[in-house]
Motif scaffolding. Structure first.
Motif, PDB file in Angstrom:
ATOM      1  N   ALA A  26       3.638   3.827  -2.333  1.00  0.00           N
ATOM      2  CA  ALA A  26       2.464   3.903  -1.472  1.00  0.00           C
ATOM      3  C   ALA A  26       1.164   3.913  -2.254  1.00  0.00           C
ATOM      4  O   ALA A  26       0.086   3.857  -1.655  1.00  0.00           O
ATOM      5  CB  ALA A  26       2.533   5.158  -0.596  1.00  0.00           C
ATOM      6  N   GLN A  27       1.252   4.001  -3.583  1.00  0.00           N
ATOM      7  CA  GLN A  27       0.059   4.142  -4.409  1.00  0.00           C
ATOM      8  C   GLN A  27      -0.743   2.830  -4.449  1.00  0.00           C
ATOM      9  O   GLN A  27      -0.190   1.741  -4.310  1.00  0.00           O
ATOM     10  CB  GLN A  27       0.442   4.557  -5.823  1.00  0.00           C
ATOM     11  CG  GLN A  27       1.030   5.957  -5.913  1.00  0.00           C
ATOM     12  CD  GLN A  27       0.055   7.002  -5.444  1.00  0.00           C
ATOM     13  OE1 GLN A  27      -1.075   7.084  -5.919  1.00  0.00           O
ATOM     14  NE2 GLN A  27       0.490   7.815  -4.481  1.00  0.00           N
ATOM     15  N   ALA A  42       2.203   9.677   1.193  1.00  0.00           N
ATOM     16  CA  ALA A  42       1.225   8.979   0.356  1.00  0.00           C
ATOM     17  C   ALA A  42       1.407   9.284  -1.123  1.00  0.00           C
ATOM     18  O   ALA A  42       0.880   8.552  -1.963  1.00  0.00           O
ATOM     19  CB  ALA A  42      -0.195   9.355   0.795  1.00  0.00           C
ATOM     20  N   HIS A  94       6.951   5.389   3.034  1.00  0.00           N
ATOM     21  CA  HIS A  94       5.751   5.643   3.824  1.00  0.00           C
ATOM     22  C   HIS A  94       5.600   4.681   4.994  1.00  0.00           C
ATOM     23  O   HIS A  94       4.723   4.885   5.843  1.00  0.00           O
ATOM     24  CB  HIS A  94       4.515   5.559   2.928  1.00  0.00           C
ATOM     25  CG  HIS A  94       4.249   4.194   2.380  1.00  0.00           C
ATOM     26  ND1 HIS A  94       5.032   3.625   1.405  1.00  0.00           N
ATOM     27  CD2 HIS A  94       3.303   3.265   2.687  1.00  0.00           C
ATOM     28  CE1 HIS A  94       4.563   2.421   1.119  1.00  0.00           C
ATOM     29  NE2 HIS A  94       3.526   2.174   1.888  1.00  0.00           N
ATOM     30  N   PHE A 150      -2.263   4.555   6.857  1.00  0.00           N
ATOM     31  CA  PHE A 150      -1.978   3.668   5.721  1.00  0.00           C
ATOM     32  C   PHE A 150      -2.622   2.293   5.880  1.00  0.00           C
ATOM     33  O   PHE A 150      -2.502   1.452   4.980  1.00  0.00           O
ATOM     34  CB  PHE A 150      -0.471   3.545   5.525  1.00  0.00           C
ATOM     35  CG  PHE A 150       0.134   4.722   4.827  1.00  0.00           C
ATOM     36  CD1 PHE A 150      -0.034   4.892   3.464  1.00  0.00           C
ATOM     37  CD2 PHE A 150       0.838   5.689   5.532  1.00  0.00           C
ATOM     38  CE1 PHE A 150       0.502   5.986   2.813  1.00  0.00           C
ATOM     39  CE2 PHE A 150       1.379   6.788   4.894  1.00  0.00           C
ATOM     40  CZ  PHE A 150       1.206   6.938   3.534  1.00  0.00           C
ATOM     41  N   ILE A 209      -5.609  10.100   2.539  1.00  0.00           N
ATOM     42  CA  ILE A 209      -4.772   9.465   3.557  1.00  0.00           C
ATOM     43  C   ILE A 209      -4.340  10.490   4.602  1.00  0.00           C
ATOM     44  O   ILE A 209      -4.313  10.210   5.808  1.00  0.00           O
ATOM     45  CB  ILE A 209      -3.548   8.801   2.906  1.00  0.00           C
ATOM     46  CG1 ILE A 209      -3.971   7.638   2.015  1.00  0.00           C
ATOM     47  CG2 ILE A 209      -2.574   8.305   3.968  1.00  0.00           C
ATOM     48  CD1 ILE A 209      -4.501   6.442   2.751  1.00  0.00           C
ATOM     49  N   TYR A 215      -5.741  10.578  -3.617  1.00  0.00           N
ATOM     50  CA  TYR A 215      -5.439   9.489  -2.684  1.00  0.00           C
ATOM     51  C   TYR A 215      -4.596  10.006  -1.518  1.00  0.00           C
ATOM     52  O   TYR A 215      -4.874   9.697  -0.345  1.00  0.00           O
ATOM     53  CB  TYR A 215      -4.699   8.389  -3.439  1.00  0.00           C
ATOM     54  CG  TYR A 215      -4.127   7.286  -2.589  1.00  0.00           C
ATOM     55  CD1 TYR A 215      -4.939   6.299  -2.047  1.00  0.00           C
ATOM     56  CD2 TYR A 215      -2.753   7.221  -2.342  1.00  0.00           C
ATOM     57  CE1 TYR A 215      -4.398   5.280  -1.271  1.00  0.00           C
ATOM     58  CE2 TYR A 215      -2.202   6.212  -1.574  1.00  0.00           C
ATOM     59  CZ  TYR A 215      -3.031   5.241  -1.040  1.00  0.00           C
ATOM     60  OH  TYR A 215      -2.500   4.238  -0.269  1.00  0.00           O
ATOM     61  N   ALA A 216      -3.572  10.806  -1.819  1.00  0.00           N
ATOM     62  CA  ALA A 216      -2.703  11.331  -0.769  1.00  0.00           C
ATOM     63  C   ALA A 216      -3.478  12.252   0.165  1.00  0.00           C
ATOM     64  O   ALA A 216      -3.274  12.232   1.390  1.00  0.00           O
ATOM     65  CB  ALA A 216      -1.520  12.075  -1.385  1.00  0.00           C
TER      66      ALA A 216
END
Length: 578
Positions: free
Chosen positions: A130-131, A125, A326, A364, A150, A146-147
């Motif tokens: 993947a952002q 992530a 990802h 995701f 996730i 965010y990572a």
């Protein structure tokens, strides 16, 4: 230029799942079932049998590279899982049951799988592709937050998988394979960001899964990872050459990372051929193609529920970035075990290795959901798991009291001969789990700030609740139904404990159960004909009397495992010479 991302996430949606809450959920999933039971049929007791044999062997180091159980090699030709179990038995204190010592060690393997999956999802992530979408006036989720959100969702998705419940709590090579596959997955995902940890994980994961009974799967995962790293390096180089100021790729795979992955793959291949593991070939299943497709589809649907719809949604919503790290990496780590599932006789245990990758893909999907879809998933899970919990309590009350009569009759029919017992500790734990579920439902359906991982809280919590109820209220009847103890007790009652018993064509599971539960001295009939008792499999009935002369053995009875009409043992007693 990057393809547009479907993820739209604000900063207020990536607040952390409290660590204590996540740890308690993992513990509530791991601990139930550790105590209060023995090894179950048939892979669980069989694997334990090989571990116990290694622990008591006096033949030297060579035997550790060729595990045997009464001259039989394991159906899953693994090494490391049996080593782990044997060492656990040897170092365990005398007051600790050997099977419990093995279960404790294997529980740490499942915990390690959770940890490796969390970090794998976290680093995937973190990648630029993947952002989420960058807002015009700011306010989008920060990359690290965010990572982390996730990754929390990834662990919740893994816990929610129905197929993990039983196999994740057994002491079989499949759980060791899952542990090593998840570490290989983490190593590939984190290699652009770290060095020591990911490299160690690559070595441990690749070599571990190779020596845990899945050399073909391990080599395929490693080779595919090496090819993807090479592709990613070339794609990044071309993108930077065409648009050096527009392409924001973030940390990428270096040349050293590629060489490391290739070296680990070559080392695993050398190990496979030097130990002659290449003879462990996969075999296509028999039967009609339509029947195989139907059975495998059913297995896939329930085993990976509820993450497979989310994984498919991820592949659709991120379809413009299927080659992104990802998406491509978890897709490969799911595809290889799926192929093994279709081409081996160990379908569910091969499919187990795909669960971390399925959970990653499901995670995701979270930043692409609309509020209405999330609400639909929540209400479905509330109704589904609440219904299961109510049914579990109703049937348990019926088993204890006989009321309502129909559920009580159903339980009695499923476990004939079982005498219900009341355990205050089990009831307290089950009530606490039920109250926690009610609180979780109230929290999830109440008004609170949005959280990215909230959609997977109810599936994970509901799965943990059902497993807790099974391993508290329903553990005695389940253990009675899945254990060989009642059958072994019947044998011991006839022949006496510590007796010499010859065996003819018994399964590995029966041999391990007789040696562990009955403490019987079991010997092959064809190698030792001096024992006064003989246990034979009914499958040998057609050729039985060509092996057993009528004037030497007398039939003494059929011993049946109560919950299975197709699991009999034939007992014979030697006639003393006149």
């Amino acid at each position: 230029m990057n393809q547009p991302t479907p993820a739209i996430v604000a900063q207020n949606a990536v607040r952390r799942l409290p660590r204590i809450a996540l740890l308690m959920l993992c513990a509530a999933y791991l601990l139930p079932g550790l105590v209060g039971r023995g090894p179950w049929k048939s892979a669980d007791i069989t694997s334990f049998g090989y571990m116990a044999e290694l622990a008591r062997t006096t033949e030297g180091i060579a035997r550790w590279f060729d595990p045997m159980l009464l001259g039989l090699r394991p159906e899953t030709p693994a090494l490391i899982p049996y080593w782990i179990g044997a060492l656990a038995i040897k170092i365990a204190p005398s007051w600790l049951n050997p099977d419990l010592a093995v279960r404790i060690v294997f529980a740490f393997l499942l915990w390690g799988t959770f940890t490796a999956t969390w970090y794998a999802v976290y680093y995937l992530a973190r990648t630029a592709r993947a952002q989420p979408v960058a807002f015009a006036f700011g306010g989008e989720a920060r990359p690290t937050d965010y990572a982390r959100a996730i990754a929390d969702g990834g662990v919740l998705a893994l816990i929610a998988c129905l197929g993990l419940a039983q196999l994740g709590h057994e002491t079989t090579p499949a759980l060791a394979q899952l542990f090593f596959a998840s570490h290989l997955f983490y190593g590939v995902a984190a290699l652009p960001y770290r060095r020591a940890g990911p490299v160690t994980a690559l070595v441990v994961g690749t070599l571990g899964i190779t020596l845990s009974g899945a050399p073909t799967v391990g080599l395929a995962l490693a080779i595919g990872s090496a090819l993807y790293i090479a592709y990613e390096r070339r794609r990044t180089a071309l993108a930077q050459a065409e648009a050096p100021y527009d392409e924001d790729t973030g940390p990428g795979y270096t040349r050293g990372a590629l060489l490391t992955m290739v070296a680990v793959t070559v080392l695993a291949a050398v190990l496979v051929f030097s130990l002659k593991l290449q003879q462990w070939k996969i075999t296509m299943t028999g039967g009609s193609l339509l029947g195989d497709v139907r059975s495998q589809a059913k297995l896939l649907l329930w085993f990976t529920w509820p993450v497979w719809p989310l994984a498919l949604w991820t592949l659709w919503r991120w379809r413009r970035q299927l080659t992104a790290r990802h998406v491509a990496l978890p897709f490969w780590f799911a595809a290889v075990p799926l192929a093994a599932t279709w081409s081996t006789d160990f379908s569910d245990r091969s499919l187990l290795l795909s669960l971390p990758a399925f959970a990653t893909l499901a995670a995701f999907a979270l930043p692409t959901f609309r509020r209405s879809a999330a609400a639909l998933i929540d209400w479905f899970n509330v109704l589904f798991f609440s219904g299961l919990a109510v049914m579990g309590w109703v049937y348990w009350i019926a088993m204890q009291t006989g009321v309502p009569p129909k559920p009580a009759a159903s339980v009695a029919r499923l476990v004939p001969g079982f005498v219900p017992e009341f355990s205050p500790i089990a009831v307290v734990l089950a009530v606490a789990a039920t109250i926690a579920w009610c609180w979780l439902v109230r929290w999830r359906t109440g008004r609170h700030r949005a959280a990215l991982w909230k959609t997977l809280v109810l599936p994970a919590g509901g799965t943990a609740l059902c497993w807790m109820l099974l391993m508290t209220l329903w553990l005695p009847p389940i253990d009675y139904a899945r254990s060989y103890v009642p059958q072994v007790d019947a044998v011991v009652e006839r022949v006496g404990r510590s007796s010499c018993v010859a065996e003819l064509a018994l399964s590995r599971a029966h041999i391990a159960a007789l040696r562990h539960h009955g403490q019987l001295d079991v010997k092959p009939l064809l190698l030792d004909n001096t024992c006064p008792w003989l246990l034979a499999s009914p499958e040998t009935i057609e050729r039985l009397h060509t092996i057993i002369p009528f004037d030497q053995w007398r039939f003494a009875g059929t011993l049946r495992r109560p919950s299975s009409a197709a699991d009999d043992l034939l007992l014979y007693q030697k006639i003393p010479p006149q």
